[in-house]
Design a protein around this motif. Sequence first.
Motif, PDB file in Angstrom:
ATOM      1  N   UNK A   1       0.841  -1.197   0.000  1.00 39.79           N
ATOM      2  CA  UNK A   1       0.000   0.000   0.000  1.00 39.79           C
ATOM      3  C   UNK A   1       0.876   1.247   0.000  1.00 39.79           C
ATOM      4  N   UNK A   2       1.939   1.213   0.806  1.00 41.26           N
ATOM      5  CA  UNK A   2       2.857   2.353   0.877  1.00 41.26           C
ATOM      6  C   UNK A   2       3.489   2.608  -0.498  1.00 41.26           C
ATOM      7  N   UNK A   3       3.910   1.551  -1.161  1.00 40.03           N
ATOM      8  CA  UNK A   3       4.570   1.756  -2.455  1.00 40.03           C
ATOM      9  C   UNK A   3       3.570   2.245  -3.513  1.00 40.03           C
ATOM     10  N   UNK A   4       2.312   1.818  -3.436  1.00 33.85           N
ATOM     11  CA  UNK A   4       1.295   2.364  -4.350  1.00 33.85           C
ATOM     12  C   UNK A   4       1.177   3.868  -4.151  1.00 33.85           C
ATOM     13  N   UNK A   5       1.067   4.241  -2.847  1.00 36.58           N
ATOM     14  CA  UNK A   5       0.866   5.645  -2.511  1.00 36.58           C
ATOM     15  C   UNK A   5       2.019   6.478  -3.050  1.00 36.58           C
ATOM     16  N   UNK A   6       3.235   5.980  -2.829  1.00 37.14           N
ATOM     17  CA  UNK A   6       4.416   6.721  -3.254  1.00 37.14           C
ATOM     18  C   UNK A   6       4.484   6.786  -4.780  1.00 37.14           C
ATOM     19  N   UNK A   7       4.213   5.650  -5.436  1.00 34.73           N
ATOM     20  CA  UNK A   7       4.405   5.644  -6.887  1.00 34.73           C
ATOM     21  C   UNK A   7       3.339   6.458  -7.611  1.00 34.73           C
ATOM     22  N   UNK A   8       2.162   6.652  -7.006  1.00 34.52           N
ATOM     23  CA  UNK A   8       1.132   7.415  -7.713  1.00 34.52           C
ATOM     24  C   UNK A   8       1.379   8.915  -7.609  1.00 34.52           C
ATOM     25  N   UNK A   9       2.124   9.353  -6.604  1.00 32.46           N
ATOM     26  CA  UNK A   9       2.415  10.785  -6.480  1.00 32.46           C
ATOM     27  C   UNK A   9       3.775  11.087  -7.104  1.00 32.46           C
ATOM     28  N   UNK A  10       3.870  12.291  -7.628  1.00 28.49           N
ATOM     29  CA  UNK A  10       5.124  12.777  -8.190  1.00 28.49           C
ATOM     30  C   UNK A  10       6.186  12.812  -7.101  1.00 28.49           C
ATOM     31  N   UNK A  11       7.431  12.495  -7.460  1.00 30.44           N
ATOM     32  CA  UNK A  11       8.512  12.612  -6.486  1.00 30.44           C
ATOM     33  C   UNK A  11       8.613  14.076  -6.074  1.00 30.44           C
ATOM     34  N   UNK A  12       8.629  14.310  -4.772  1.00 26.10           N
ATOM     35  CA  UNK A  12       8.543  15.695  -4.299  1.00 26.10           C
ATOM     36  C   UNK A  12       9.924  16.310  -4.155  1.00 26.10           C
ATOM     37  N   UNK A  13      10.099  17.410  -4.873  1.00 23.99           N
ATOM     38  CA  UNK A  13      11.335  18.188  -4.743  1.00 23.99           C
ATOM     39  C   UNK A  13      10.947  19.499  -4.086  1.00 23.99           C
ATOM     40  N   UNK A  14      11.721  19.941  -3.150  1.00 24.00           N
ATOM     41  CA  UNK A  14      11.406  21.185  -2.464  1.00 24.00           C
ATOM     42  C   UNK A  14      12.453  22.220  -2.862  1.00 24.00           C
ATOM     43  N   UNK A  15      12.007  23.441  -3.110  1.00 22.27           N
ATOM     44  CA  UNK A  15      12.915  24.504  -3.550  1.00 22.27           C
ATOM     45  C   UNK A  15      14.024  24.725  -2.520  1.00 22.27           C
ATOM     46  N   UNK A  16      15.254  24.981  -2.972  1.00 28.02           N
ATOM     47  CA  UNK A  16      16.366  25.184  -2.026  1.00 28.02           C
ATOM     48  C   UNK A  16      16.223  26.499  -1.256  1.00 28.02           C
ATOM     49  N   UNK A  17      16.801  26.557  -0.076  1.00 22.88           N
ATOM     50  CA  UNK A  17      16.796  27.767   0.736  1.00 22.88           C
ATOM     51  C   UNK A  17      17.308  28.943  -0.092  1.00 22.88           C
ATOM     52  N   UNK A  18      16.645  30.083   0.024  1.00 25.25           N
ATOM     53  CA  UNK A  18      17.096  31.275  -0.694  1.00 25.25           C
ATOM     54  C   UNK A  18      16.452  31.444  -2.056  1.00 25.25           C
ATOM     55  N   UNK A  19      15.611  30.469  -2.471  1.00 25.22           N
ATOM     56  CA  UNK A  19      14.996  30.566  -3.811  1.00 25.22           C
ATOM     57  C   UNK A  19      14.080  31.780  -3.925  1.00 25.22           C
ATOM     58  N   UNK A  20      13.566  32.244  -2.769  1.00 27.14           N
ATOM     59  CA  UNK A  20      12.613  33.358  -2.779  1.00 27.14           C
ATOM     60  C   UNK A  20      13.189  34.615  -2.119  1.00 27.14           C
ATOM     61  N   UNK A  21      14.519  34.664  -2.003  1.00 24.30           N
ATOM     62  CA  UNK A  21      15.186  35.824  -1.407  1.00 24.30           C
ATOM     63  C   UNK A  21      15.833  36.653  -2.506  1.00 24.30           C
ATOM     64  N   UNK A  22      15.634  37.955  -2.437  1.00 22.85           N
ATOM     65  CA  UNK A  22      16.188  38.863  -3.452  1.00 22.85           C
ATOM     66  C   UNK A  22      17.714  38.781  -3.446  1.00 22.85           C
ATOM     67  N   UNK A  23      18.307  38.583  -4.632  1.00 23.36           N
ATOM     68  CA  UNK A  23      19.779  38.508  -4.730  1.00 23.36           C
ATOM     69  C   UNK A  23      20.323  39.783  -5.340  1.00 23.36           C
ATOM     70  N   UNK A  24      21.518  40.146  -4.934  1.00 27.75           N
ATOM     71  CA  UNK A  24      22.176  41.333  -5.502  1.00 27.75           C
ATOM     72  C   UNK A  24      22.861  40.947  -6.807  1.00 27.75           C
ATOM     73  N   UNK A  25      23.077  41.947  -7.640  1.00 24.11           N
ATOM     74  CA  UNK A  25      23.882  41.774  -8.857  1.00 24.11           C
ATOM     75  C   UNK A  25      23.385  40.699  -9.824  1.00 24.11           C
TER      76      UNK A  25
END
Length: 275
Positions: free
Chosen positions: A11-35
């Motif tokens: 059941x666990x493997x069904x659940x995992x395989x039906x959902x997209x592999x989850x990638x989470x944005x890296x720290x700082x992806x939403x922080x304003x960068x200089x230059x």
Amino acid sequence: MKGIFILMVTVLSWTVSSAQKVKIAPTGFDTKRENIARGDIDTISYKSTTVGVKRKALVYTPPGYSKSKKYPVLYLLHGIGGDELEWFKNGVPHIILDNLYAEGKLEPMIVVLPNGRAMKDDRATGDIMAADKVKAFSTFQGDLLDDLIPFVERNYAVQSDQKHRALFGLSMGGGQALNFGLGNMDVFAWVGGFSSAPNTQTPEQLLPNPQEAKNKLKLLWISCGDQDRLMEITKRTHEYLAQHQVPHRYYVEPGGHDFKVWKNDLYQISQLLFK
Ligand code: FER
């Protein structure tokens, strides 16, 4: 005992395989960068024949935007408590995308942030759940198709065909994106809902002819936070799509009904679009 264990693993493997592999944005992806190079934000005002007034939207053009090129367009819709500023203030799409452009990870695109409450007073004030205000979220289909998109295509350097239009949104806007996007597959090739709300049509209404989605869509994305009480809407849509073998990304991520989830969704989908 062993049988139960094997069942649990299955059941666990069904659940995992039906959902997209989850990638989470890296720290700082939403922080304003200089230059780094930045895109521009314009406020536009367009005549709405649907509502009978001038309406506002924000338009983000990418770094290096040039009228001598032509760009695809992402229409990105807000939730029930928001307006054309909601994404900009809380989801900082301009910062997230500027950072992704600096890393060479995006196909250049224009992003339009409309006001999806298509009525004369479209501010998110008073009782935002009032029937006339909720109805205005469905009236927006006409405003989007007949007024806003033609305005954008007259005034910006845009590739104005189905393959170069995307429609995504969060919550009420996720419902709108699925309802209008799947209802108009000759207009949009890239469609998705983040944490889609109860305004989302039933799967049978959304896609009475699953084959059409297989033929016409480049991307169908449905995502939701695993702690979101609206999860069932995304799950039922996924189950119907899976049952009818309609290719789609079903992306269940840790989190609730908030911008932490939606910013991550934008980070993920923007890298898929128009490629
Ligand atoms: C509802 C629950 C949530 C509903 C709308 C929402 C119209 C929308 C939430 C959002 O946009 O964040 O019952 O009914």
